[in-house]
Design a protein around this motif. Structure first.
Motif, PDB file in Angstrom:
ATOM      1  N   ARG A   1       0.846  -1.258   0.068  1.00 11.15           N
ATOM      2  CA  ARG A   1      -0.006   0.036  -0.040  1.00 11.15           C
ATOM      3  C   ARG A   1       0.862   1.169  -0.143  1.00 11.15           C
ATOM      4  NH1 ARG A   1      -4.884  -0.030   2.376  1.00 11.15           N
ATOM      5  NH2 ARG A   1      -4.357   1.363   3.757  1.00 11.15           N
ATOM      6  N   LEU A   2       0.486   2.154  -0.906  1.00  7.55           N
ATOM      7  CA  LEU A   2       1.386   3.498  -0.938  1.00  7.55           C
ATOM      8  C   LEU A   2       1.252   4.366   0.158  1.00  7.55           C
ATOM      9  CD1 LEU A   2       0.974   4.937  -4.483  1.00  7.55           C
ATOM     10  CD2 LEU A   2       2.978   4.134  -3.505  1.00  7.55           C
ATOM     11  N   SER A   3       0.281   4.093   0.867  1.00  5.55           N
ATOM     12  CA  SER A   3       0.260   5.038   1.893  1.00  5.55           C
ATOM     13  C   SER A   3       0.948   4.391   3.277  1.00  5.55           C
ATOM     14  CB  SER A   3      -1.327   5.149   2.430  1.00  5.55           C
ATOM     15  OG  SER A   3      -1.776   3.900   2.900  1.00  5.55           O
ATOM     16  N   ASP A   4       1.516   3.462   3.270  1.00  2.23           N
ATOM     17  CA  ASP A   4       2.221   2.785   4.245  1.00  2.23           C
ATOM     18  C   ASP A   4       3.883   3.052   3.983  1.00  2.23           C
ATOM     19  OD1 ASP A   4       2.762   0.692   6.383  1.00  2.23           O
ATOM     20  OD2 ASP A   4       3.879  -0.327   4.586  1.00  2.23           O
ATOM     21  N   ILE A   5       4.471   3.213   4.959  1.00  5.24           N
ATOM     22  CA  ILE A   5       5.783   3.771   4.750  1.00  5.24           C
ATOM     23  C   ILE A   5       6.744   2.579   3.859  1.00  5.24           C
ATOM     24  CG2 ILE A   5       6.772   3.102   6.977  1.00  5.24           C
ATOM     25  CD1 ILE A   5       8.215   5.817   4.889  1.00  5.24           C
ATOM     26  N   LEU A   6       6.659   1.448   4.289  1.00  2.00           N
ATOM     27  CA  LEU A   6       7.209   0.457   3.655  1.00  2.00           C
ATOM     28  C   LEU A   6       6.920   0.119   2.237  1.00  2.00           C
ATOM     29  CD1 LEU A   6       9.062  -2.169   6.111  1.00  2.00           C
ATOM     30  CD2 LEU A   6      10.157  -0.096   5.196  1.00  2.00           C
TER      31      LEU A   6
END
Lengths: 296, 265
Positions: free
Chosen positions: B64-69
């Motif tokens: 997921r783009l919104s997750d940092i990794l």
């Protein structure tokens, strides 16, 4: 024990010929000229001796050690000056020479310094900025700095001006006097005649013969080219030692190994517009050399 | 040791330029994370609008783009592995071939060294620089994440990815090194090396998007350090085994071939 000894040394590159059944022996302390036209196999022989390439068959030994199996040991005692050298152009002379020294686990520092001084080389110059002659000097230093017992020189005089050539030959003579054996490959007959004790002649991959240099000296041919002022005049040279006499558009060419004084006096009886006395191409000399052998 | 020292010095500038560029690129891209995370729903909707094949190609099917990794794995990691592989293979394939192109090999091999020692010196050079490259790039990335991201994240997953990526870089380097024993002309070496990396990347994308081409995951080193795979499922043992075999074989072949090679100039 010979310094260099090859037994039926043969190299083919795929199907193209390098050298064939080469048998050579170099004695300790001699200067051996290895001469032949370009493409005859001189460089191939040297590369086999240094194990840059592997023989197709036969073997070579240096100081009694096998050139393939014991190449590393051999190279401690061999100095090599390549014909067309590459020496890390972006390095400074002193850094490059330090790198060269680092391969020999003993002090070569003083010796390097002496050589750099003797050859008048600037240690702070970048190698790529050096002239051809100065690059060659760097090559000479890297070949000599570990005091080798055998020197292998591939076309060492090409591109050197006469002054540096003289200094170079002086240096080699000095090395030779200290007992260093020298293997001197060249296609310039006069260099070999000046400097070598014995000479091996190679042609089309085969060693034709090995001779004392005196034997070659008797064959000192000159290439003579004469143009007469009057094109209708016939020139004939009734002298000993004239070969291959041809006429092309009023210009006469021939090889000559007789008395030069007699030749000049003979020519003086005509009106000479132009005269060249030159060193003949190696091929031309060889041709006659072997024809003569055949006649015997 | 002297060959290693010599080659480290000669390639220092190449190493510094590549390492600084990729580290700055990674830090820069990660710094933009907060603005992406700020519009989390927006960016996810945007990503969902992509066709399924594209989402797979970028790993968006699992990250997921919104997750940092997730952001790091889809946007940043691809730069590190792609450019890092190029750096590694250009470095390694130039070491032996350059000696022949610049005719310095005659100098080198006229020294009292075995061919094995020459190969070992060159090997040491690129292994050193590829490892240093990785340390700098991954530590810089990690530090940046700590700064731009508040809260916890999968640290272990991050370092797993770092480890596998470094191994992939070394694999490319070893393969390029082997290739450069046989292909020595400067331009051919470098274009061949870059071409190889890009083709491997293309194969990875193919393995990700097509069921029928899935088997390519065993062929392309790029896939062995896929961010989506490692961040969701950890390090796959099978890739480690393949990598070990490929690298051991490549190195053995390099030593064997170089020691028997005719050096023609």
């Amino acid at each position: 024990m010979y310094v260099v000894e090859t037994e039926n040394l043969t190299k083919y590159y795929g199907r193209s010929r390098g050298i064939v059944d080469l048998n050579l022996q170099l004695r300790e302390g001699e200067v051996f000229g290895f001469i032949g036209p370009n493409g005859a196999g001189k460089t191939t022989t040297i590369r086999l001796l240094l194990n840059f390439i592997f023989p197709t068959r036969g073997r070579a030994r240096i100081f009694g050690m096998d050139c393939v199996e014991e190449s590393r040991e051999i190279k401690r005692q061999v100095g090599y000056l390549p014909g067309e050298a590459g020496y890390y152009g972006d390095m400074r002379v002193k850094d490059f020479l330090r790198y060269a020294e680092s391969f020999y686990g003993r002090g070569c520092r003083q010796r390097t310094r002496d050589l750099v001084e003797a050859l008048d080389l600037n240690p702070d110059a970048r190698i790529e900025d050096l002239s051809l002659g100065n690059k060659k000097k760097v090559g000479i230093v890297q070949a000599l700095l570990h005091s080798p017992r055998l020197l292998i020189l591939d076309e060492p005089t090409s591109g050197l001006d006469p002054l540096i050539q003289k200094r170079f030959f002086d240096l080699l003579t000095e090395e030779n006097r200290r007992g260093v054996t020298i293997f001197f490959s060249s296609h310039v007959l006069s260099d070999v005649q000046k400097f070598c004790h014995r000479v091996g002649i190679i042609k089309e991959g085969r060693l034709l013969r090995v001779d004392q240099i005196e034997a070659l000296r008797g064959q000192e041919f000159k290439r003579v080219t004469v143009t007469l002022r009057d094109p209708s005049e016939e020139l004939s040279v009734p002298l000993q030692g004239v070969r291959d006499f041809v006429r092309e558009n009023g210009t006469y060419r021939f090889l000559f190994n007789g008395d030069v004084d007699a030749l000049i006096k003979e020519l003086a009886r005509h009106g000479v517009a132009n005269l060249y006395l030159e060193e003949p191409a190696l091929e031309e000399v060889f041709m006659h050399y072997y024809e003569k052998e055949g006649e015997r | 040791m002297n060959i290693l020292r010599h080659d480290l010095a000669r390639n220092r500038r190449t190493f510094l330029v590549w390492t600084a560029s990729i580290a700055i690129l990674s830090v820069g891209l990660l710094s933009m994370y907060s603005s992406v995370a700020g519009s989390a729903t927006g960016i996810e909707q945007y990503a969902e609008a992509f066709p399924e094949t594209l989402r797979r190609a970028f790993g968006l099917d699992r990250l997921r783009l919104s997750d940092i990794l997730g952001y790091f794995g889809t946007e940043v990691h691809i730069m590190i592995i792609l450019f890092g592989s190029m750096f590694a293979i250009l470095l390694s394939s130039g070491l032996l071939s350059r000696e022949e192109n610049e005719k310095t090999v005659e100098f080198l091999l006229a020294r009292p060294v075995t061919r094995y020692r020459v190969v070992t010196g060159k090997l040491g050079t690129y292994v050193t620089y590829v490892l240093l490259f990785s340390v700098v790039v991954w530590v810089a990335s990690y530090a940046t994440i700590l700064i731009v991201h508040e809260g916890d994240f999968d640290r272990r997953g991050f370092w797993n990815l770092a480890l596998m990526t470094t191994l992939v870089l070394l694999t490319f380097a070893n393969l390029g090194f082997l290739g450069s024993v046989f292909v020595t002309r400067n331009r051919t070496v470098y274009s061949g090396a870059l071409g190889f990396v890009l083709v491997m990347y293309a194969l990875q994308v193919a393995a990700d998007v097509s069921e029928r081409l899935r088997f390519l995951k065993y062929v392309t080193p790029m896939k062995w350090a896929s961010a989506a795979d490692i961040l969701t499922a950890g390090i796959p043992g099978v890739y480690l085994v393949i990598m070990l075999v490929v690298n051991a074989a490549a190195l053995a072949a390099t030593y064997y071939a170089y020691a028997r090679k005719d050096i023609l100039l």
